[in-house]
Design an enzyme around this catalytic site. Structure first.
Site, short mmCIF file in Angstrom:
data_model
loop_
_atom_site.label_atom_id
_atom_site.label_comp_id
_atom_site.label_asym_id
_atom_site.label_seq_id
_atom_site.Cartn_x
_atom_site.Cartn_y
_atom_site.Cartn_z
N ARG A 23 0.84 -1.20 0.00
CA ARG A 23 0.00 0.00 0.00
C ARG A 23 0.87 1.24 0.00
O ARG A 23 1.74 1.40 0.84
CB ARG A 23 -0.92 0.02 1.21
CG ARG A 23 -1.97 -1.05 1.12
CD ARG A 23 -2.97 -0.97 2.24
NE ARG A 23 -3.75 -2.21 2.20
CZ ARG A 23 -4.64 -2.57 3.12
NH1 ARG A 23 -4.86 -1.78 4.14
NH2 ARG A 23 -5.29 -3.71 3.01
N ASP A 287 -16.11 -1.44 4.70
CA ASP A 287 -14.99 -0.61 4.25
C ASP A 287 -14.86 -0.63 2.73
O ASP A 287 -15.66 -1.26 2.03
CB ASP A 287 -13.68 -1.02 4.95
CG ASP A 287 -13.15 -2.35 4.45
OD1 ASP A 287 -13.93 -3.16 3.92
OD2 ASP A 287 -11.93 -2.60 4.60
N ASP A 289 -13.03 -2.13 0.50
CA ASP A 289 -12.94 -3.38 -0.26
C ASP A 289 -13.90 -4.45 0.27
O ASP A 289 -13.86 -5.60 -0.20
CB ASP A 289 -11.51 -3.90 -0.28
CG ASP A 289 -10.99 -4.29 1.09
OD1 ASP A 289 -11.36 -3.63 2.09
OD2 ASP A 289 -10.21 -5.25 1.18
N THR A 355 -1.85 -10.18 14.14
CA THR A 355 -2.74 -9.31 13.36
C THR A 355 -2.60 -9.59 11.86
O THR A 355 -1.49 -9.70 11.35
CB THR A 355 -2.37 -7.85 13.65
OG1 THR A 355 -2.64 -7.59 15.02
CG2 THR A 355 -3.16 -6.89 12.78
N GLU A 374 -11.11 -10.13 14.07
CA GLU A 374 -10.13 -9.18 14.57
C GLU A 374 -10.89 -7.99 15.15
O GLU A 374 -11.98 -7.65 14.68
CB GLU A 374 -9.24 -8.68 13.43
CG GLU A 374 -8.36 -9.75 12.83
CD GLU A 374 -7.33 -9.14 11.88
OE1 GLU A 374 -6.19 -8.94 12.32
OE2 GLU A 374 -7.68 -8.86 10.74
N SER A 376 -10.32 -5.08 14.59
CA SER A 376 -10.33 -4.01 13.59
C SER A 376 -11.52 -4.17 12.63
O SER A 376 -11.38 -3.96 11.44
CB SER A 376 -9.02 -4.03 12.82
OG SER A 376 -8.79 -5.33 12.28
N LYS A 387 -11.71 -11.94 5.56
CA LYS A 387 -12.83 -11.46 6.35
C LYS A 387 -13.90 -10.95 5.39
O LYS A 387 -13.59 -10.62 4.25
CB LYS A 387 -12.39 -10.40 7.35
CG LYS A 387 -11.61 -9.22 6.79
CD LYS A 387 -11.04 -8.42 7.94
CE LYS A 387 -10.40 -7.12 7.49
NZ LYS A 387 -8.99 -7.27 7.12
C1 VG1 Z 1 -5.03 -3.31 10.05
C2 VG1 Z 1 -5.77 -4.03 11.17
C3 VG1 Z 1 -5.68 -5.52 10.95
C4 VG1 Z 1 -6.22 -5.87 9.57
C5 VG1 Z 1 -5.49 -5.08 8.51
C6 VG1 Z 1 -6.05 -5.28 7.13
O1 VG1 Z 1 -3.66 -3.66 10.07
O2 VG1 Z 1 -5.25 -3.67 12.42
O3 VG1 Z 1 -6.38 -6.18 11.97
O4 VG1 Z 1 -6.07 -7.25 9.30
O5 VG1 Z 1 -5.57 -3.69 8.80
O6 VG1 Z 1 -7.40 -4.92 7.07
P1 VG1 Z 1 -2.55 -2.71 10.74
O7 VG1 Z 1 -1.24 -3.38 10.46
O8 VG1 Z 1 -2.73 -1.38 10.11
O9 VG1 Z 1 -2.89 -2.65 12.20
V1 VG1 Z 1 -8.03 -4.36 5.63
O10 VG1 Z 1 -9.66 -4.28 5.77
O11 VG1 Z 1 -7.21 -2.85 5.63
O12 VG1 Z 1 -7.44 -5.26 4.43
CO CO Z 2 -10.54 -3.98 4.00
#
Ligand code: VG1
Ligand code: CO
Length: 558
Positions: A23, A287, A289, A355, A374, A376, A387
């Site tokens: 990203r 969200d 996606d 995570t 999770e 999140s 998910k």
């Molecule tokens: C975050 C979340 C994590 C999740 C990841 C991808 O990661 O904390 O739980 O799996 O986003 O979610 P990080 O490293 O920023 O804490 V998604 O919906 O952005 O693909």
């Molecule tokens: Co996402």
């Protein structure tokens, strides 16, 4: 007939996939050959399987998705891929890609998303590779992709393939002596068919429409201008007969309409306010996606993702897909331990992974895991290997249809039965990187020094004694691979816990996440921010978070 062109290129630094894919800012991807390098690295990392293979390609509709789909088509053709299945206009939700990979037994898929990060020319883009099981590539594969990206010298492309991704149907191209096929698919159909197998749609429909015994159950579903819009329309309006007024922001927009497509109390405030001020029994947001979900009840009663997981676990047998039995349960380490109590009550195996969804896949493939989540806002099951936001909303509605209770009543019943894990997360987004790194290493040094375990700390009217202090590491029970340094964790003798992590999904600066979890057996109806105040203060103090981040308050509180 088209020919393959080999283009010389130079490696870029930093093409290291994070928690969930690569990203970066859009403008980083726009640099010459930046995207081509990374796509070629993905294909090279799968070198043995790529010739003659099929891949799924799609994304969340954000700025640059269509252009990158076109590049992937041309580079795939150049590398001997036999067939691509591409979502119409480049649209596919993350869980839909996972399902398509599994259903059509492709060797994997490429997902174009930066998930919950904002979109548009000045914001974020992302590329993620998912494997044949439908799940995000494990660390071994992403490390291989990264290694290749650091030494890449050329990529192979068929520049004069002109593929129209706006029309559903099969397009065939002759590439040297091979046939290359692009099938443009309806992004929604397979996924919706699958949801109808998993859930009892007539039952959900009668919940929504009401009956002699029960008034209609009013819902508001918010796609936040992300990819779930078309899925939500097909599921809720076409299949479940919901009214136009029950869905909102259902057209995927390249910049998500300027919104931050992250379903939490801060960024989904529109939904929260609409449900608070309106006559709704249930609200859900997803969200960018489509893999995250937020669930709220009447008057915007908020369900923490950790509780959502526990409640669903406890009622899984109401969903047809699980009638054959539930295997194990799992959560990511920072997720509150509410689900652990359900696992214990049900006599199920319980796992705690780092995570990131990629850590659940092996357990599911081994038949040891049915439901996981999770904190999140991620919830999902072994129906796919991502998910799944829409799935979570349908799971909740299935449970509510049988329980005949409101969301709040269901939660309160759950807490009375199991006790309550109060949970909060503080996010400090886009802080300067160096001081945050220093904060983490300083805290780790302190936590792991002799005398820290056993030390006592006063905060408010409470005293906490440290029982465990470590940097979480995990060994996958299936393939025994090890993931180190997955978050600093301090567990106290009363079972309460603070966790510190740096985000692995941001595209600039450092985002600090602080997670707080504390269990109460009887006092279950309190306000989380009030109940957790002493622990939050202690956590801020231990890490000297204000000093290092320069912030008095977090960007987002969950
Ligand atoms: C975050 C979340 C994590 C999740 C990841 C991808 O990661 O904390 O739980 O799996 O986003 O979610 P990080 O490293 O920023 O804490 V998604 O919906 O952005 O693909
Ligand atoms: Co996402």
């Amino acid at each position: 007939m088209s020919g393959v062109v080999t283009v010389n290129t130079n490696p870029y630094e930093g093409q290291k996939p994070g928690t969930s894919g690569l990203r970066k800012k859009v403008k980083v991807f726009l640099q010459e050959n930046y995207t081509e390098n990374f796509v070629q690295s993905i294909l090279d990392a799968n070198k043995d399987a790529i010739v003659g293979s099929t891949l799924v390609v799609g994304g969340d509709g954000r700025y640059l998705v269509k252009e990158v789909v076109d590049k992937i088509i041309k580079i795939s053709a150049g590398n001997g891929v036999a067939k691509l299945m591409v979502g119409q206009n480049g649209i596919l939700s993350t869980p839909a890609v996972s399902h398509l990979i599994r259903k059509y037994k492709t060797i994997g898929g490429i997902i174009l998303t930066a998930s919950h990060n904002p979109g548009g020319i000045n914001n974020d883009f992302g590329i993620k590779f998912n494997c044949a099981n439908g799940g995000p590539a494990p660390d071994g594969t992403t490390n291989r992709i990264y290694d290749i990206s650091t030494t890449i010298k050329q990529y192979k492309i068929v520049p004069d393939i002109a593929c129209d991704i706006t029309k559903v149907g099969v397009q065939k191209f002759k590439v040297e002596d091979r046939e290359f096929v692009v099938e443009i698919i309806d992004p929604v159909q397979d996924y919706v068919d699958y949801m109808k197998e998993i859930f009892d749609f007539p039952k959900i429909k009668s919940l929504l429409q009401g009956s002699d015994q029960r008034p209609p159950f009013k819902i508001l579903i918010d796609s936040m201008n992300g990819v779930t819009g078309p899925y939500v329309r097909r599921v809720f309006i076409t299949e479940l007969g919901a009214s136009e007024g029950s869905v909102t922001r259902t057209t995927p927009l390249e910049d998500f309409g300027g919104a931050h497509p992250d379903p939490n109390l801060t960024y989904a405030a529109d939904l929260v306010n609409a449900v608070k001020n309106g006559d709704y029994d249930f609200g859900a947001a997803f969200d960018g996606d489509g893999d995250r979900n937020m669930i709220i009840g009447r008057d915007a009663f908020f369900v923490t993702p950790s509780d959502s997981l526990a409640v669903l676990a406890n009622h899984l047998h109401h969903i047809p897909y699980f009638r054959g039995g539930v295997r194990g349960l799992a959560r990511s380490m920072p997720t509150a331990a509410a689900v652990d109590r359900v696992a214990q009550a049900m006599g199920l195996e319980m796992f705690q992974v780092p995570t990131g969804w990629k850590y659940f896949g092996n357990l599911m493939d081994a038949g040891r895991l049915s439901l996981c989540g999770e904190e999140s806002f991620g919830t999902g099951s072994d129906h796919v290997r991502e998910k799944d936001g829409l799935w979570a909303a349908l799971a909740w509605l299935s449970v509510l249809a049988v329980a005949g209770k409101s969301v709040r009543e269901l939660l309160e019943q759950h807490w009375r039965q199991f006790g309550r894990n109060y949970f909060t997360r503080y996010d400090y987004e886009e802080c300067p990187s160096d001081p945050c790194n220093e904060m983490m290493s300083e805290l780790e040094r302190r936590m792991t020094s002799p005398g820290f375990v056993g030390s006592t700390h006063k905060s408010g009217d409470k005293t906490y004694t440290v029982e465990v202090a470590d940097n979480f590491s995990y060994m996958d029970p299936v393939d025994r691979s090890v993931a180190m340094k997955q978050g600093l964790r301090i567990v106290f003798t009363d079972g309460s816990r603070v966790v510190y992590r740096l985000s692995g999904t941001g595209s600039s600066g450092a985002t600090v996440r602080l997670y707080i979890d504390s269990y109460e057996a009887k006092d279950v109806l309190g306000d989380a921010q009030v109940m957790l105040k002493p622990l939050v203060d202690l956590a801020l103090e231990l890490a000297q978070l204000r000093k290092y981040t320069g912030r008095d308050a977090p960007t987002v509180i969950t």
